[in-house]
Scaffold this motif. Structure first.
Motif, PDB file in Angstrom:
ATOM      1  N   ILE A 172      -2.777   0.555  -8.703  1.00 31.57           N
ATOM      2  CA  ILE A 172      -2.646  -0.901  -8.753  1.00 31.57           C
ATOM      3  C   ILE A 172      -2.184  -1.487  -7.415  1.00 31.57           C
ATOM      4  O   ILE A 172      -2.581  -2.593  -7.050  1.00 31.57           O
ATOM      5  CB  ILE A 172      -1.730  -1.380  -9.904  1.00 31.57           C
ATOM      6  N   ALA A 173      -1.373  -0.749  -6.656  1.00 37.77           N
ATOM      7  CA  ALA A 173      -0.892  -1.285  -5.373  1.00 37.77           C
ATOM      8  C   ALA A 173      -2.035  -1.517  -4.382  1.00 37.77           C
ATOM      9  O   ALA A 173      -2.145  -2.613  -3.809  1.00 37.77           O
ATOM     10  CB  ALA A 173       0.181  -0.379  -4.786  1.00 37.77           C
ATOM     11  N   PRO A 174      -2.928  -0.539  -4.149  1.00 33.36           N
ATOM     12  CA  PRO A 174      -4.044  -0.838  -3.244  1.00 33.36           C
ATOM     13  C   PRO A 174      -5.033  -1.850  -3.818  1.00 33.36           C
ATOM     14  O   PRO A 174      -5.683  -2.574  -3.056  1.00 33.36           O
ATOM     15  CB  PRO A 174      -4.705   0.526  -3.019  1.00 33.36           C
ATOM     16  N   ALA A 175      -5.150  -1.931  -5.146  1.00 33.31           N
ATOM     17  CA  ALA A 175      -6.004  -2.964  -5.730  1.00 33.31           C
ATOM     18  C   ALA A 175      -5.454  -4.353  -5.434  1.00 33.31           C
ATOM     19  O   ALA A 175      -6.204  -5.318  -5.294  1.00 33.31           O
ATOM     20  CB  ALA A 175      -6.145  -2.755  -7.234  1.00 33.31           C
ATOM     21  N   VAL A 176      -4.140  -4.464  -5.347  1.00 30.34           N
ATOM     22  CA  VAL A 176      -3.497  -5.746  -5.039  1.00 30.34           C
ATOM     23  C   VAL A 176      -3.514  -6.045  -3.545  1.00 30.34           C
ATOM     24  O   VAL A 176      -3.880  -7.142  -3.116  1.00 30.34           O
ATOM     25  CB  VAL A 176      -2.040  -5.756  -5.564  1.00 30.34           C
ATOM     26  N   TYR A 177      -3.114  -5.076  -2.731  1.00 31.63           N
ATOM     27  CA  TYR A 177      -2.907  -5.315  -1.305  1.00 31.63           C
ATOM     28  C   TYR A 177      -4.056  -4.847  -0.408  1.00 31.63           C
ATOM     29  O   TYR A 177      -4.184  -5.302   0.723  1.00 31.63           O
ATOM     30  CB  TYR A 177      -1.633  -4.606  -0.836  1.00 31.63           C
ATOM     31  N   GLY A 178      -4.870  -3.897  -0.886  1.00 31.86           N
ATOM     32  CA  GLY A 178      -5.825  -3.256  -0.011  1.00 31.86           C
ATOM     33  C   GLY A 178      -5.124  -2.264   0.901  1.00 31.86           C
ATOM     34  O   GLY A 178      -3.919  -2.055   0.826  1.00 31.86           O
ATOM     35  N   GLY A 179      -5.906  -1.615   1.773  1.00 30.96           N
ATOM     36  CA  GLY A 179      -5.340  -0.674   2.724  1.00 30.96           C
ATOM     37  C   GLY A 179      -4.824   0.601   2.084  1.00 30.96           C
ATOM     38  O   GLY A 179      -5.171   0.940   0.949  1.00 30.96           O
ATOM     39  N   PHE A 180      -4.000   1.321   2.848  1.00 32.10           N
ATOM     40  CA  PHE A 180      -3.289   2.503   2.357  1.00 32.10           C
ATOM     41  C   PHE A 180      -1.916   2.038   1.884  1.00 32.10           C
ATOM     42  O   PHE A 180      -1.225   1.308   2.590  1.00 32.10           O
ATOM     43  CB  PHE A 180      -3.136   3.531   3.479  1.00 32.10           C
ATOM     44  N   THR A 181      -1.508   2.467   0.695  1.00 35.24           N
ATOM     45  CA  THR A 181      -0.217   2.044   0.161  1.00 35.24           C
ATOM     46  C   THR A 181       0.604   3.245  -0.285  1.00 35.24           C
ATOM     47  O   THR A 181       0.085   4.204  -0.850  1.00 35.24           O
ATOM     48  CB  THR A 181      -0.371   1.076  -1.031  1.00 35.24           C
ATOM     49  N   SER A 182       1.887   3.158  -0.024  1.00 35.43           N
ATOM     50  CA  SER A 182       2.860   4.128  -0.509  1.00 35.43           C
ATOM     51  C   SER A 182       3.847   3.358  -1.368  1.00 35.43           C
ATOM     52  O   SER A 182       4.433   2.370  -0.917  1.00 35.43           O
ATOM     53  CB  SER A 182       3.586   4.798   0.670  1.00 35.43           C
ATOM     54  N   SER A 183       4.008   3.765  -2.635  1.00 36.16           N
ATOM     55  CA  SER A 183       4.743   2.944  -3.599  1.00 36.16           C
ATOM     56  C   SER A 183       5.713   3.771  -4.424  1.00 36.16           C
ATOM     57  O   SER A 183       5.490   4.951  -4.690  1.00 36.16           O
ATOM     58  CB  SER A 183       3.764   2.247  -4.562  1.00 36.16           C
ATOM     59  N   ILE A 184       6.794   3.100  -4.841  1.00 43.91           N
ATOM     60  CA  ILE A 184       7.717   3.652  -5.819  1.00 43.91           C
ATOM     61  C   ILE A 184       8.011   2.578  -6.854  1.00 43.91           C
ATOM     62  O   ILE A 184       7.737   1.392  -6.637  1.00 43.91           O
ATOM     63  CB  ILE A 184       9.050   4.128  -5.191  1.00 43.91           C
ATOM     64  N   VAL A 185       8.546   3.000  -7.989  1.00 45.18           N
ATOM     65  CA  VAL A 185       9.048   2.050  -8.991  1.00 45.18           C
ATOM     66  C   VAL A 185      10.558   2.216  -9.041  1.00 45.18           C
ATOM     67  O   VAL A 185      11.072   3.307  -9.301  1.00 45.18           O
ATOM     68  CB  VAL A 185       8.435   2.303 -10.379  1.00 45.18           C
ATOM     69  N   GLU A 186      11.283   1.137  -8.764  1.00 46.65           N
ATOM     70  CA  GLU A 186      12.742   1.149  -8.722  1.00 46.65           C
ATOM     71  C   GLU A 186      13.264   0.036  -9.619  1.00 46.65           C
ATOM     72  O   GLU A 186      13.015  -1.142  -9.367  1.00 46.65           O
ATOM     73  CB  GLU A 186      13.227   0.930  -7.278  1.00 46.65           C
ATOM     74  N   ASN A 187      13.975   0.436 -10.699  1.00 45.98           N
ATOM     75  CA  ASN A 187      14.503  -0.559 -11.645  1.00 45.98           C
ATOM     76  C   ASN A 187      13.397  -1.478 -12.163  1.00 45.98           C
ATOM     77  O   ASN A 187      13.540  -2.708 -12.169  1.00 45.98           O
ATOM     78  CB  ASN A 187      15.626  -1.378 -11.004  1.00 45.98           C
ATOM     79  N   THR A 188      12.297  -0.889 -12.551  1.00 46.72           N
ATOM     80  CA  THR A 188      11.109  -1.538 -13.117  1.00 46.72           C
ATOM     81  C   THR A 188      10.337  -2.394 -12.105  1.00 46.72           C
ATOM     82  O   THR A 188       9.358  -3.042 -12.475  1.00 46.72           O
ATOM     83  CB  THR A 188      11.443  -2.418 -14.353  1.00 46.72           C
ATOM     84  N   LYS A 189      10.750  -2.419 -10.847  1.00 45.19           N
ATOM     85  CA  LYS A 189      10.047  -3.169  -9.813  1.00 45.19           C
ATOM     86  C   LYS A 189       9.325  -2.216  -8.866  1.00 45.19           C
ATOM     87  O   LYS A 189       9.823  -1.143  -8.547  1.00 45.19           O
ATOM     88  CB  LYS A 189      11.026  -4.036  -9.008  1.00 45.19           C
ATOM     89  N   VAL A 190       8.149  -2.630  -8.434  1.00 46.25           N
ATOM     90  CA  VAL A 190       7.370  -1.808  -7.509  1.00 46.25           C
ATOM     91  C   VAL A 190       7.743  -2.182  -6.074  1.00 46.25           C
ATOM     92  O   VAL A 190       7.759  -3.359  -5.707  1.00 46.25           O
ATOM     93  CB  VAL A 190       5.858  -2.011  -7.708  1.00 46.25           C
ATOM     94  N   ARG A 191       8.034  -1.169  -5.296  1.00 49.06           N
ATOM     95  CA  ARG A 191       8.255  -1.357  -3.860  1.00 49.06           C
ATOM     96  C   ARG A 191       7.129  -0.637  -3.133  1.00 49.06           C
ATOM     97  O   ARG A 191       6.925   0.555  -3.346  1.00 49.06           O
ATOM     98  CB  ARG A 191       9.617  -0.817  -3.436  1.00 49.06           C
ATOM     99  N   THR A 192       6.424  -1.389  -2.292  1.00 45.03           N
ATOM    100  CA  THR A 192       5.221  -0.867  -1.645  1.00 45.03           C
ATOM    101  C   THR A 192       5.233  -1.181  -0.164  1.00 45.03           C
ATOM    102  O   THR A 192       5.644  -2.263   0.260  1.00 45.03           O
ATOM    103  CB  THR A 192       3.958  -1.506  -2.266  1.00 45.03           C
ATOM    104  N   LEU A 193       4.779  -0.211   0.629  1.00 50.36           N
ATOM    105  CA  LEU A 193       4.471  -0.456   2.034  1.00 50.36           C
ATOM    106  C   LEU A 193       2.975  -0.243   2.219  1.00 50.36           C
ATOM    107  O   LEU A 193       2.400   0.716   1.692  1.00 50.36           O
ATOM    108  CB  LEU A 193       5.251   0.486   2.943  1.00 50.36           C
ATOM    109  N   LYS A 194       2.361  -1.160   2.970  1.00 49.31           N
ATOM    110  CA  LYS A 194       0.912  -1.120   3.194  1.00 49.31           C
ATOM    111  C   LYS A 194       0.609  -0.907   4.669  1.00 49.31           C
ATOM    112  O   LYS A 194       1.276  -1.454   5.533  1.00 49.31           O
ATOM    113  CB  LYS A 194       0.273  -2.436   2.741  1.00 49.31           C
ATOM    114  N   LYS A 195      -0.426  -0.130   4.919  1.00 47.05           N
ATOM    115  CA  LYS A 195      -0.958   0.039   6.271  1.00 47.05           C
ATOM    116  C   LYS A 195      -2.438  -0.297   6.243  1.00 47.05           C
ATOM    117  O   LYS A 195      -3.197   0.261   5.442  1.00 47.05           O
ATOM    118  CB  LYS A 195      -0.748   1.484   6.745  1.00 47.05           C
TER     119      LYS A 195
END
Length: 294
Positions: A130-153
């Motif tokens: 879902i993260a690359p579908a939202v942001y595009g690019g390469f994404t590295s993601s975690i779920v922390e306290n029900t929230k997604v934290r993502t970095l995109k390149k």
């Protein structure tokens, strides 16, 4: 309005449930006000009657639309599906992300991509697709306290995805039943180290380490045994110059990242060896879903 949502390739070998990237292969959905609700489907799944009688996109769309407007206005939904179903190319995530983003848009509410992502995680518990579908690019993601934290390149325009798409689907739910309940510490460290190196490689654009960084010992082998030709798919891709070659999501598709000048060579070698499989070259997507107002 019309929304376009990209295909995605997740896991990328060792990045189980956290790494992914977006591919320039799009599902399109056009939504129009109507006197009564109707659905039309073209492309992938157009012969599947269930996509009209029990459409997940439409169900999620109305859940969000009613939540924010208090109404269930009738619309006409026109689907043009290019992303194959149950092939590890993020078709489910494209449905979820597309439905959420379009519901807010049709309700006249502007929301951030972060908000769409954090709504999507309620329907898809892993952020790798879902993260690359939202942001595009390469994404590295975690779920922390029900929230997604993502970095995109953003991905270089000099890269291509060579996709091998078998004529057989693989169920993600079934594939997960093949995985063990626990792993040895050495296997966990093996994957952690390679997923970390892969993330660093994408962000620094150091492609030389990807072949080593893309190795996995937690899920790919068990899943690939369902379609043993995939082991040879990887061998052929790497022998012909792919930077990395990994099972796409839970399969059955196989993803190879290649430099643009080498894409045709890799694709042709795969076509020659696997005549019954579909082999395609795609550009990579850096924008994620796009909403077009008509």
């Amino acid at each position: 309005m019309k929304i376009c949502i990209p295909a995605t390739s997740a896991n990328l070998g060792p990045g189980f449930d956290c790494l992914g990237l977006a591919i320039a292969l799009y599902n399109e959905v056009t939504i129009k006000p109507s006197r009564y609700q109707s659905i039309s489907v073209k492309g992938e799944g157009e012969e599947n009657a269930k996509l009209k009688s029990n459409n997940i996109f439409v169900s999620i769309f109305y859940e969000i639309y009613q939540e924010v407007t208090g109404k269930k206005d009738p619309f006409r939904f026109e689907f043009y599906n290019r992303i194959p179903f149950s092939r590890g190319l993020g078709s489910s995530s494209a449905v979820i992300v597309g439905a959420i983003a379009s519901a807010y848009s049709m309700a006249g509410i502007k929301v951030s991509r972060e908000a769409v992502l954090n709504k999507a995680i309620l329907y898809e518990t892993h952020p790798d697709n879902i993260a690359p579908a939202v942001y595009g690019g390469f994404t590295s993601s975690i779920v922390e306290n029900t929230k997604v934290r993502t970095l995109k390149k953003e991905l270089s325009s000099q890269l291509r995805a060579v996709m091998v798409i078998p004529d057989r689907p693989m169920s993600t739910a079934h594939s997960r039943t093949l995985l063990p309940k626990s792993y040895l510490m050495k296997n966990v460290v093996y994957n952690l180290s390679r997923a970390s190196l892969m993330s660093a490689a994408f962000f620094s654009e150091n492609w030389d380490v990807l072949r080593a960084a893309s190795k996995d010992c937690m899920h790919e082998h068990r899943r690939m045994r369902q379609l043993r030709e995939l082991f040879e798919v990887r061998e052929v891709a790497l022998q012909n110059g792919a930077l990395m070659s990994t099972l796409s999501g839970s399969g059955s598709s196989f993803f190879s990242l290649v430099k643009q000048e080498n894409a045709a060579k890799v694709a042709q070698a795969l076509k020659n060896r696997f005549e019954s499989f579909r082999v395609e070259i795609f550009e990579l997507d850096n924008g994620g879903f796009q909403i077009l107002q008509s």
